[in-house]
Design an enzyme around this catalytic site. Structure first.
Site, PDB file in Angstrom:
ATOM      1  N   HIS A   1       0.852  -1.200   0.000  1.00 30.02           N
ATOM      2  CA  HIS A   1       0.000   0.000   0.000  1.00 30.02           C
ATOM      3  C   HIS A   1       0.886   1.248   0.000  1.00 30.02           C
ATOM      4  O   HIS A   1       0.692   2.158  -0.814  1.00 30.02           O
ATOM      5  CB  HIS A   1      -0.913  -0.012   1.228  1.00 30.02           C
ATOM      6  CG  HIS A   1      -1.571   1.304   1.515  1.00 30.02           C
ATOM      7  ND1 HIS A   1      -2.583   1.811   0.736  1.00 30.02           N
ATOM      8  CD2 HIS A   1      -1.350   2.232   2.472  1.00 30.02           C
ATOM      9  CE1 HIS A   1      -2.960   2.993   1.219  1.00 30.02           C
ATOM     10  NE2 HIS A   1      -2.223   3.272   2.273  1.00 30.02           N
TER      11      HIS A   1
ATOM     12  N   ASP B   1       5.914  20.981 -27.179  1.00 24.92           N
ATOM     13  CA  ASP B   1       5.955  19.649 -26.566  1.00 24.92           C
ATOM     14  C   ASP B   1       7.064  19.658 -25.526  1.00 24.92           C
ATOM     15  O   ASP B   1       7.687  20.686 -25.283  1.00 24.92           O
ATOM     16  CB  ASP B   1       6.229  18.577 -27.640  1.00 24.92           C
ATOM     17  CG  ASP B   1       5.695  17.210 -27.228  1.00 24.92           C
ATOM     18  OD1 ASP B   1       6.019  16.782 -26.106  1.00 24.92           O
ATOM     19  OD2 ASP B   1       4.969  16.584 -28.010  1.00 24.92           O
TER      20      ASP B   1
ATOM     21  N   TRP C   1       7.114   0.014   3.907  1.00 23.00           N
ATOM     22  CA  TRP C   1       7.590   0.733   2.712  1.00 23.00           C
ATOM     23  C   TRP C   1       8.948   1.365   2.969  1.00 23.00           C
ATOM     24  O   TRP C   1       9.644   1.730   2.038  1.00 23.00           O
ATOM     25  CB  TRP C   1       6.576   1.768   2.242  1.00 23.00           C
ATOM     26  CG  TRP C   1       6.694   3.115   2.891  1.00 23.00           C
ATOM     27  CD1 TRP C   1       6.103   3.506   4.049  1.00 23.00           C
ATOM     28  CD2 TRP C   1       7.445   4.245   2.416  1.00 23.00           C
ATOM     29  NE1 TRP C   1       6.456   4.795   4.337  1.00 23.00           N
ATOM     30  CE2 TRP C   1       7.275   5.283   3.351  1.00 23.00           C
ATOM     31  CE3 TRP C   1       8.243   4.487   1.298  1.00 23.00           C
ATOM     32  CZ2 TRP C   1       7.876   6.534   3.207  1.00 23.00           C
ATOM     33  CZ3 TRP C   1       8.841   5.747   1.170  1.00 23.00           C
ATOM     34  CH2 TRP C   1       8.653   6.744   2.117  1.00 23.00           C
TER      35      TRP C   1
ATOM     36  N   SER D   1      13.073   5.691 -14.153  1.00 20.70           N
ATOM     37  CA  SER D   1      11.940   6.405 -14.732  1.00 20.70           C
ATOM     38  C   SER D   1      11.865   7.834 -14.180  1.00 20.70           C
ATOM     39  O   SER D   1      11.715   8.796 -14.938  1.00 20.70           O
ATOM     40  CB  SER D   1      10.654   5.637 -14.424  1.00 20.70           C
ATOM     41  OG  SER D   1       9.540   6.453 -14.598  1.00 20.70           O
ATOM     42  N   SER D   2      11.990   7.971 -12.856  1.00 22.27           N
ATOM     43  CA  SER D   2      11.886   9.306 -12.246  1.00 22.27           C
ATOM     44  C   SER D   2      13.021  10.211 -12.688  1.00 22.27           C
ATOM     45  O   SER D   2      12.821  11.393 -12.946  1.00 22.27           O
ATOM     46  CB  SER D   2      11.938   9.200 -10.728  1.00 22.27           C
ATOM     47  OG  SER D   2      10.784   8.612 -10.252  1.00 22.27           O
TER      48      SER D   2
ATOM     49  N   HIS E   1      13.382  11.971   3.064  1.00 24.17           N
ATOM     50  CA  HIS E   1      12.774  13.247   3.414  1.00 24.17           C
ATOM     51  C   HIS E   1      12.583  14.180   2.237  1.00 24.17           C
ATOM     52  O   HIS E   1      11.490  14.685   2.041  1.00 24.17           O
ATOM     53  CB  HIS E   1      13.414  13.935   4.618  1.00 24.17           C
ATOM     54  CG  HIS E   1      12.395  14.856   5.194  1.00 24.17           C
ATOM     55  ND1 HIS E   1      11.391  14.415   6.019  1.00 24.17           N
ATOM     56  CD2 HIS E   1      12.109  16.141   4.918  1.00 24.17           C
ATOM     57  CE1 HIS E   1      10.560  15.404   6.250  1.00 24.17           C
ATOM     58  NE2 HIS E   1      10.969  16.466   5.604  1.00 24.17           N
TER      59      HIS E   1
ATOM     60  N   GLU F   1      12.047  13.157  -0.560  1.00 26.39           N
ATOM     61  CA  GLU F   1      10.954  12.465  -1.252  1.00 26.39           C
ATOM     62  C   GLU F   1       9.586  12.978  -0.796  1.00 26.39           C
ATOM     63  O   GLU F   1       8.678  13.158  -1.599  1.00 26.39           O
ATOM     64  CB  GLU F   1      11.075  10.952  -1.010  1.00 26.39           C
ATOM     65  CG  GLU F   1       9.874  10.116  -1.420  1.00 26.39           C
ATOM     66  CD  GLU F   1       9.656  10.043  -2.921  1.00 26.39           C
ATOM     67  OE1 GLU F   1      10.613  10.308  -3.676  1.00 26.39           O
ATOM     68  OE2 GLU F   1       8.523   9.735  -3.333  1.00 26.39           O
TER      69      GLU F   1
ATOM     70  N   TYR G   1       8.826  15.873   0.175  1.00 28.54           N
ATOM     71  CA  TYR G   1       8.564  17.181  -0.443  1.00 28.54           C
ATOM     72  C   TYR G   1       8.342  17.052  -1.937  1.00 28.54           C
ATOM     73  O   TYR G   1       7.616  17.855  -2.521  1.00 28.54           O
ATOM     74  CB  TYR G   1       9.676  18.174  -0.097  1.00 28.54           C
ATOM     75  CG  TYR G   1       9.682  18.452   1.380  1.00 28.54           C
ATOM     76  CD1 TYR G   1       8.472  18.676   2.045  1.00 28.54           C
ATOM     77  CD2 TYR G   1      10.838  18.448   2.125  1.00 28.54           C
ATOM     78  CE1 TYR G   1       8.428  18.890   3.409  1.00 28.54           C
ATOM     79  CE2 TYR G   1      10.801  18.662   3.494  1.00 28.54           C
ATOM     80  CZ  TYR G   1       9.599  18.875   4.135  1.00 28.54           C
ATOM     81  OH  TYR G   1       9.568  19.076   5.479  1.00 28.54           O
TER      82      TYR G   1
ATOM     83  N   SER H   1      -1.904  26.936  -5.746  1.00 21.34           N
ATOM     84  CA  SER H   1      -1.711  28.377  -5.930  1.00 21.34           C
ATOM     85  C   SER H   1      -2.485  28.870  -7.141  1.00 21.34           C
ATOM     86  O   SER H   1      -3.137  29.914  -7.099  1.00 21.34           O
ATOM     87  CB  SER H   1      -0.224  28.691  -6.116  1.00 21.34           C
ATOM     88  OG  SER H   1       0.506  28.246  -5.000  1.00 21.34           O
TER      89      SER H   1
ATOM     90  N   HIS I   1      15.121  13.254  11.669  1.00 22.41           N
ATOM     91  CA  HIS I   1      13.950  13.382  12.551  1.00 22.41           C
ATOM     92  C   HIS I   1      13.029  12.171  12.413  1.00 22.41           C
ATOM     93  O   HIS I   1      12.093  12.027  13.178  1.00 22.41           O
ATOM     94  CB  HIS I   1      13.191  14.702  12.328  1.00 22.41           C
ATOM     95  CG  HIS I   1      12.500  14.831  11.012  1.00 22.41           C
ATOM     96  ND1 HIS I   1      12.362  16.034  10.368  1.00 22.41           N
ATOM     97  CD2 HIS I   1      11.879  13.934  10.212  1.00 22.41           C
ATOM     98  CE1 HIS I   1      11.700  15.854   9.243  1.00 22.41           C
ATOM     99  NE2 HIS I   1      11.405  14.603   9.120  1.00 22.41           N
ATOM    100  N   HIS I   2      13.289  11.316  11.421  1.00 25.61           N
ATOM    101  CA  HIS I   2      12.556  10.049  11.332  1.00 25.61           C
ATOM    102  C   HIS I   2      13.168   9.003  12.261  1.00 25.61           C
ATOM    103  O   HIS I   2      12.651   7.899  12.354  1.00 25.61           O
ATOM    104  CB  HIS I   2      12.580   9.521   9.893  1.00 25.61           C
ATOM    105  CG  HIS I   2      11.926  10.441   8.908  1.00 25.61           C
ATOM    106  ND1 HIS I   2      10.592  10.349   8.605  1.00 25.61           N
ATOM    107  CD2 HIS I   2      12.398  11.466   8.184  1.00 25.61           C
ATOM    108  CE1 HIS I   2      10.282  11.287   7.716  1.00 25.61           C
ATOM    109  NE2 HIS I   2      11.360  11.982   7.445  1.00 25.61           N
TER     110      HIS I   2
ATOM    111  N   THR J   1       6.893  26.969   5.092  1.00 23.67           N
ATOM    112  CA  THR J   1       5.583  26.345   4.885  1.00 23.67           C
ATOM    113  C   THR J   1       4.488  27.262   5.402  1.00 23.67           C
ATOM    114  O   THR J   1       3.444  27.447   4.754  1.00 23.67           O
ATOM    115  CB  THR J   1       5.523  24.982   5.603  1.00 23.67           C
ATOM    116  OG1 THR J   1       6.740  24.293   5.352  1.00 23.67           O
ATOM    117  CG2 THR J   1       4.373  24.153   5.084  1.00 23.67           C
TER     118      THR J   1
ATOM    119  N   LYS K   1       3.759  30.033   3.026  1.00 20.91           N
ATOM    120  CA  LYS K   1       2.899  29.631   1.911  1.00 20.91           C
ATOM    121  C   LYS K   1       1.429  29.660   2.324  1.00 20.91           C
ATOM    122  O   LYS K   1       0.574  30.163   1.589  1.00 20.91           O
ATOM    123  CB  LYS K   1       3.285  28.240   1.393  1.00 20.91           C
ATOM    124  CG  LYS K   1       4.673  28.202   0.779  1.00 20.91           C
ATOM    125  CD  LYS K   1       4.896  26.988  -0.094  1.00 20.91           C
ATOM    126  CE  LYS K   1       4.190  27.089  -1.402  1.00 20.91           C
ATOM    127  NZ  LYS K   1       4.825  27.987  -2.362  1.00 20.91           N
TER     128      LYS K   1
ATOM    129  N   ARG L   1       1.983   1.604  15.041  1.00 22.40           N
ATOM    130  CA  ARG L   1       1.621   1.391  13.636  1.00 22.40           C
ATOM    131  C   ARG L   1       2.050   0.000  13.186  1.00 22.40           C
ATOM    132  O   ARG L   1       2.808  -0.671  13.874  1.00 22.40           O
ATOM    133  CB  ARG L   1       2.247   2.469  12.751  1.00 22.40           C
ATOM    134  CG  ARG L   1       3.743   2.447  12.748  1.00 22.40           C
ATOM    135  CD  ARG L   1       4.333   3.677  12.086  1.00 22.40           C
ATOM    136  NE  ARG L   1       4.206   3.637  10.639  1.00 22.40           N
ATOM    137  CZ  ARG L   1       5.080   4.213   9.797  1.00 22.40           C
ATOM    138  NH1 ARG L   1       6.122   4.866  10.251  1.00 22.40           N
ATOM    139  NH2 ARG L   1       4.906   4.135   8.496  1.00 22.40           N
TER     140      ARG L   1
END
Lengths: 382, 528
Positions: B77, B106, B142, B170-171, B254, B256, B258, B269, B303-304, B329, B332, B451
């Site tokens: 998931h 294009d 994950w 790909s990315s 991290h 990732e 963002y 926006s 921080h993770h 943040t 924004k 979790r």
């Protein structure tokens, strides 16, 4: 349906009191536990402070936003202004945000310094996470034991009603004395686990090859329940932490009893064991340590957990059987039990699994004695 | 070469017929459509896995699946939603909108574009096929922490590693294409500080991707070596370091997160300025805020990992750096509110989703600040409080941004207006169910439910039942979204070029017909 209704009524009742209940109730059903130690209380207060600051900011920002949405809706004939900049305002809110963060960071740093302290304890306990149980060793007294989930598989499967402490109970809790500085040395045997007791605000990862430290000092006796909080495999949810804090005299008696038991156990290794004695002990050991994966009837859960009933190793290859128990199986969930358990335990469970489920009639039925395990260990050491 | 190009009759350029149109297409719109449909399909696959999880957690005890399969569900998931839904959806939106927003015909590298899309179905085909293998698919979360994902993993982990490599390729290819397009194909007069914010958000995102995807590839390669070639990067018994895995993973992980939110900032926006009929407040501070968030994202990773046993100075450093992210943040959010202030606001479906985005993403931000506070994090870490936090920023955050963008641009893409009544119904059902699902997770987390648990203590039963009901409602509601999209493609009121009142002023995409020509801008427009 009745269940739904019960749940629903409960929540309709809860909603108006949501915020007040978070704030004022010490009920652990909705909010962080206050806990029993000085550190856990400081952390709770810090949590509530940050929470209320966030609520305050939220109320201000959301009020302005929803008021603007209401006031300046086109259906009421609002005409758009065309400003798109205001340097003063932008500098203002950046500075304000910074100040609020400093307001949060100062107490956070203070509490962190208070919580972080790796000086030695009066009592030092080595906690080792295993798949899927905890091992506690009192370093000063050199005694240790495993702590297994004691909730039955029938309760988990829903065959019998669940008890009050479903999944939060163990056969042997960690016992600690009150009003004593205790240092936990936390490590992992196989994968990473994490040892958490919310009432002490102690959560430390148990990592193979590392020894982490944490400490506590519990002021009052009680039973405190926690959990493993780092995904460690299939039984991650089934290795709870239970700590029993007792008065110092009771603790000393507990340790004395453990020391006596351990000595008696050491003496037993040299005794001549009969098949029946080994079987009896092996059956109990199997139920606690093996049945979760290999199942009570030895049928396993293939392909992850192989069956023992009818297994070639269990029927005809006692040498390999000993080796598996002692060393584990690389790349599988089968742990090395040799380091963690006595020769008697290993010998008896091997003997048991070689006799049970018709393995003795279909195979050689060899009896493995504690002396065989000692001999194996000596051979390996050479 | 030039003679070949000139011999083409440009008047007859159009899509090829049949399957080959999609297999061999180099057209940015076709590839964008492929990305978006791929992401939509993966949303339902990843969503079904969430439904299995919620069905099992509806009541305490093991009823529907065994823990082994439950762990495969949580793992897949997460992987599918992150790499298969949110990221491809943003790339799809970028493919559709970037050339139209910067006035280009294009993308700069159309063949590369085709390759970067078609790698994705391969990657996810490999990943999902592992679920049908005897040992089962990845079951280590994950975040695949070693050694659970190396020494103790099922052998299908090798498929997982290969699949991650392919996704990464790909990315990276997609990002190279986006950066090249933005730097080389802008219409004359469109300086960097005149670019639409969605273009800015993607430019920054693409740099983040190029910076961190190789790190992810590195960490899975180290796993591959540990598993198959006897190295010990993460194996303590061989002198390795299981914590190293986490440092490398989160150095990717991290930025990732963002990557999964910045493009949504851009989309929201645009939508807020359109439906407030007022230019975005503080354009340049919006750009600088996104750039600051991107730069800060490289210095907050640990921080993770507050509970892995870092030294005090390390814990404090990562707490402070994480708290700093709240400043850009916050800027924004303030800017969005200031854009609405004194506007002339209407509430079409994209605007509703964007308003919900601002409100609920902010709630996710608040729980983010709480999680940054190290001592408090000892109590939150790896509980449902974290699950609530990241679902608040990813579902009503990233996913709402994508849905809002889809509603906002669907009339442009298809030439038909979507059904506004159904769109509003979709919004309200989604808004209610998303909160019923994720808000109570804060409470069970604080109360102590960890979790990735297939079974839990009785005290959490009521909230979990409620969460499951919300989750099923949320899942079913997305079928309505599918219906609305198909209905809009098939029929609907003819859309004008500007689609939304006054949008013609806001961006080049609204000067094209709806639907736009197969090649967006054959003649470059001039930007004042």
């Amino acid at each position: 349906m009745a269940y739904f209704k019960k749940v629903l009524t409960k929540f309709i009742f809860v909603i108006p009191f949501l915020f007040s209940s978070i704030a004022f109730s010490e009920s652990s059903d909705y909010n962080m536990k206050v806990g029993v130690t000085e550190v856990s209380e400081s952390i709770f207060e810090l949590h509530m402070l940050i929470f209320w600051i966030c609520v305050g900011i939220g109320v201000i920002v959301f009020s302005i936003m929803f008021w603007s949405l209401w006031k300046y809706r086109k259906s009421k004939g609002a005409v758009a202004a065309d400003f798109d900049d205001n340097l003063g305002l932008e500098i203002g809110w950046t500075v304000a945000a910074t100040l609020v963060l400093i307001w949060m960071a100062v107490p956070a740093t203070q509490v962190m310094v208070e919580a972080y302290d790796d000086a030695e304890g009066e009592i030092n306990i080595l906690i080792t996470g295993h798949q899927w149980k905890w091992h506690y060793e009192y370093l000063e007294d050199e005694v240790g034991y495993f702590s297994n989930l004691s909730t039955s598989q029938e309760e988990i499967n829903g065959d019998v009603p669940k008890g009050e402490f479903y999944l939060r109970e163990v056969d042997e809790p960690l016992v600690i004395p009150t009003n004593t500085r205790i240092r936990f040395l936390i490590t992992g045997n196989d994968v990473i686990h994490s040892w958490w007791v919310p009432d002490f605000a102690v959560k430390q990862d148990a990592i193979p090859g590392f020894i982490n430290t944490a400490w506590t000092n519990v002021p009052e006796p009680g039973i405190f329940r926690g959990a493993c909080t780092e995904l460690c495999g299939i039984k991650h949810a089934f290795m709870p932490v239970v700590v029993r804090a007792v008065e110092r005299e009771e603790f000393d008696a507990f340790i004395a009893q453990k020391v006596t038991l351990a000595e008696a156990e050491r003496l037993l290794t040299s005794k001549n064991w009969t098949k029946e004695e080994l079987m009896e002990r092996g059956e109990a050991f199997y139920a606690t340590n093996c049945a979760a994966c290999h199942q009570a009837g030895g049928q396993g859960i293939p392909p992850v957990f192989p069956a023992l009933q009818g297994s070639q190793v269990a029927m005809n290859d006692s040498a390999r059987h000993i080796e598996i128990l002692m060393e584990g199986v690389q790349g599988s969930a089968m742990a090395a039990f040799g380091e963690s358990y006595s020769e008697i335990d290993i010998a008896s469970v091997i003997t048991y699994t070689r006799q049970a489920w018709d393995n003795d009639t279909n195979g050689d039925g060899v009896i493995v004695t504690p002396q065989d395990i000692v001999a194996y260990k000596n051979r390996i050491d050479l | 070469m030039s003679t070949v190009v000139e011999s083409h009759d440009h008047g007859h350029h159009g899509p090829a017929k049949g399957l080959s149109r999609w297999l061999f297409t180099t057209n940015h719109k076709d590839i964008g459509t492929l990305y978006l449909w791929f992401s939509f399909i993966m949303l339902f696959i990843g969503g079904s896995m969430a439904m299995v999880i919620r069905a099992e957690l509806f009541q305490p005890g093991l009823q529907i699946v065994q823990p082994e399969f439950f762990n495969q569900m949580t793992t897949n998931h997460g992987l599918i939603m992150v790499f298969g839904v949110i990221m491809p959806a943003f790339v799809g939106l970028a493919n559709w909108m970037l050339p139209m927003q910067i006035g280009a015909p294009d993308m700069a590298l159309p063949r590369l574009n085709n390759l970067s899309f078609w790698l994705l179905p391969m990657a996810f085909g490999i990943l999902i096929s592992t679920l049908f293998m005897p040992e089962g698919g990845p079951n280590f979360g994950w975040t695949f922490y070693a050694p659970l994902s190396t020494t103790y993993a099922p052998s299908t982990v090798n498929f997982f590693i290969f699949s991650v490599h392919v996704m990464g390729v790909s990315s990276i290819l997609g990002s190279i294409n986006i950066i090249t397009t933005i730097f080389n194909m802008r219409a004359p007069g469109m300086t960097l500080m005149k670019m639409p914010l969605f273009v800015w958000s993607w430019l920054i995102t693409a740099y983040l991707l190029i910076a961190v995807m190789p790190v992810l590839a590195g960490v899975v390669t180290m796993m591959l070596m540990d598993i198959n070639f006897g190295t010990s990067f993460f194996n303590a018994a061989g002198g390795g370091d299981p914590v190293l895995f986490q440092h490398v993973f989160w150095f990717f992980g991290h930025p990732e997160v963002y990557i999964m939110i910045l493009p949504a900032f851009g989309i929201v926006s645009h939508i807020i300025e359109t439906f407030s009929r007022k230019p975005i407040f503080g354009y340049s501070s919006m750009v600088y805020a996104m750039a600051s968030i991107a730069i800060l994202s490289f210095v907050v990773w640990a921080h993770h990992m507050f509970t892995v046993g870092m030294p005090l100075a390390g814990e404090l450093f990562f707490m402070y750096s994480t708290m700093l992210i709240a400043i850009p943040t916050g800027v924004k959010v303030f800017n969005w509110v200031a854009t609405m202030f004194r506007g002339s606001i209407t509430f079409e479906t994209p605007m509703l989703f964007s308003i919900a985005f601002v409100a609920l993403f902010t709630i996710g931000g608040f729980s983010g600040i709480m999680l940054a506070i190290v001592p408090a994090d000892f109590q939150y870490h790896d509980t449902y409080f974290v699950v609530a936090h990241f679902h608040y920023v990813l579902v009503p955050g990233a996913l709402f941004g994508i849905i809002a963008g889809a509603y906002y641009w669907l009339p442009k893409w298809t030439g038909n207006m979507y059904d506004e009544t159904l769109g509003k119904l979709h919004f309200w059902l989604t808004f209610i169910s998303v909160n019923v699902t994720f808000f109570p997770m804060h409470f069970v987390g604080l109360a102590g439910m960890p979790r990735r648990y297939p079974d839990y203590a009785l005290q959490f039963a009521d909230f979990n039942a409620l969460i499951s009901v919300g989750a099923f409602m949320f899942g079913l509601t997305q079928l309505l979204f599918l219906f609305i999209v198909i209905k809009c493609i098939k029929s609907g009121k003819q859309a004008k070029p500007e689609v939304w009142e006054g949008a013609g002023e806001l961006g080049l995409e609204w000067t094209l017909t709806s639907p736009p020509p197969y090649h967006s801008f054959s003649i470059q427009p001039q930007v004042k």
